[in-house]
Design an enzyme around this catalytic site. Sequence first.
Site, PDB file in Angstrom:
ATOM      1  CG  ASP A 179       4.262  -5.256   8.825  1.00  0.00           C
ATOM      2  OD1 ASP A 179       3.720  -4.044   8.231  1.00  0.00           O
ATOM      3  OD2 ASP A 179       4.240  -5.403   7.907  1.00  0.00           O
TER       4      ASP A 179
ATOM      5  CD  GLU B   8      10.609  -5.411   2.222  1.00  0.00           C
ATOM      6  OE1 GLU B   8      11.264  -6.761   1.612  1.00  0.00           O
ATOM      7  OE2 GLU B   8       9.677  -5.137   2.836  1.00  0.00           O
TER       8      GLU B   8
HETATM    9  C1  9WN Z   1       1.624  -5.818   4.842  1.00  0.00           C
HETATM   10  C2  9WN Z   1       5.081  -2.855   1.047  1.00  0.00           C
HETATM   11  C3  9WN Z   1       4.606  -3.020   2.049  1.00  0.00           C
HETATM   12  C4  9WN Z   1       5.692  -2.071   3.219  1.00  0.00           C
HETATM   13  C5  9WN Z   1       5.477  -2.077   4.590  1.00  0.00           C
HETATM   14  C6  9WN Z   1       5.819  -3.612   5.215  1.00  0.00           C
HETATM   15  C7  9WN Z   1       6.079  -4.770   4.503  1.00  0.00           C
HETATM   16  C8  9WN Z   1       3.497  -5.697   4.094  1.00  0.00           C
HETATM   17  C9  9WN Z   1       3.758  -7.175   4.335  1.00  0.00           C
HETATM   18  O1  9WN Z   1       5.337  -4.186   2.742  1.00  0.00           O
HETATM   19  O2  9WN Z   1       4.623  -4.728   3.977  1.00  0.00           O
HETATM   20  O3  9WN Z   1       1.671  -4.061   4.149  1.00  0.00           O
HETATM   21  O4  9WN Z   1       3.451  -8.039   3.534  1.00  0.00           O
HETATM   22  O5  9WN Z   1       4.872  -7.705   4.588  1.00  0.00           O
HETATM   23  O6  9WN Z   1       6.428  -4.378   6.357  1.00  0.00           O
HETATM   24  O7  9WN Z   1       5.951  -1.521   5.370  1.00  0.00           O
HETATM   25  O8  9WN Z   1       4.261  -0.495   3.339  1.00  0.00           O
HETATM   26  O9  9WN Z   1       6.425  -2.376   0.748  1.00  0.00           O
END
Ligand code: 9WN
Length: 438
Positions: free
Chosen positions: A172, A410
């Site tokens: 992101d 994470e």
């Molecule tokens: C937005 C769930 C997701 C991952 C992504 C990570 C993060 C979300 C957020 O979390 O994204 O989709 O709210 O930050 O960047 O890679 O799939 O783990």
Amino acid sequence: MQAEEVLRQNDMGSWTRAAPGLYPHQWSWDSAFIAIGLAHLDVRRAARELRSLFAHQWRTGKVPHIVFNPEAPPKSYYPGAEHWACAAASPDAPPAPPYTSCLTQPPVHAIALWRIWEAAGREGEEALSFMRTFLHDIYPRLLAWHRYLLTYRDPEESGLVTIYHPWGSGTDNSPRWDAALAAVEVGEELPPYPRYDLQHVTDPSQRPTNADYDRYLWLVKLIKKAGCDERTIYRSHPFLVKDVLSSAILVAANEALLEIAEVVGASEEDRELIVGWAERGRRGLDACWDDDLKLCLDYDLRADKPLRVRTVAGFAPLIAGRQSSERLEVLLEVLDSSAFAGHPGLRWPLPPSTSPAELRFHPRSYWRGPTWPVINWLLWWSLLRAGEGERAERLRRISLEQLASGGFGEYFDPYAGEPLGSTRQSWTAAVALDWLAG
Ligand code: 9WN
């Protein structure tokens, strides 16, 4: 054992929460990695993880980046189902509820299905026969998903996947998107919105800034205004970028899809199509190679220029596979150099998501520096496919050391080694299970 426990705690029956607090929904590429881990516990449950995701596929073939959990606690994730509910009005949307977002994430799914098939092979004839039927059922959906990416998301036929939003990259707030995002002007004052995500981390600097979020939400608003219609978005959207990481994953996923096509006895025509897709993807990535940085670069379609920043996405050709020995050698040199895993300050020699040599590197901020176990999994798996067994083994061993020390975070501060972001993150536990299985 602990990895298994994390997956069990996050198990919702037929799908798995990405994390218990921060991410109470089903995320697309998380589910694929989760299925890779689940394959070592229960082949059927692993297959079910992907079946439940693909049940929410759009008519265009799109697999949504989030399927919202109707039972998620209120005020747990923003933007949640209410925010995306209008996407269900699109004639292409699947029946709702549950609601889905109308973005996508990198297409790891065929790779995951192929890993489940391999796990079934180790288990015996009964598991194999279950998987044969399962692959047969899901194959048309998988093909439609790849076709969607190669058509709606690549009308130029460049072999590269276009994303409409940094969330679509899965990485992101990577500096990969800084220039393209900076050019997006938030056109109106946004109504105040909550940052529930900040409740789940020890320090807000681990998450994207408010300025990032304003632009994220503005882009979502524009996508909704376009009625989630792909062609309208392509015409008018201010953020339109060719993402090399997603494109490389798609090449590798097409290789996996070809294996699956073989198992299900797909037509010669399908097989030729898939081979052509993989070749087109490799050509596209070749065109994004930067000879100075010795990495692959994303391409900003709106500004009509490459996005020059050193991040792990630059190793896209390694992930796509089948590179010339010269290209492979150069990539491995960069990977080992002080710009990545060879940086002397690192706690473990694992590649930071953004190179410490970049001014915009930040060791604790989300995709701007921390190491991400799933990215290391992708690199490990790519090294194995490239015949780099020893390096792959080293990466596996060090990654397991990292997780043994920090748990299933994470992401990790590459210098201090501390786990950051969410705790008990499902995909981290899943890749640990896969690594532990050897
Ligand atoms: C937005 C769930 C997701 C991952 C992504 C990570 C993060 C979300 C957020 O979390 O994204 O989709 O709210 O930050 O960047 O890679 O799939 O783990």
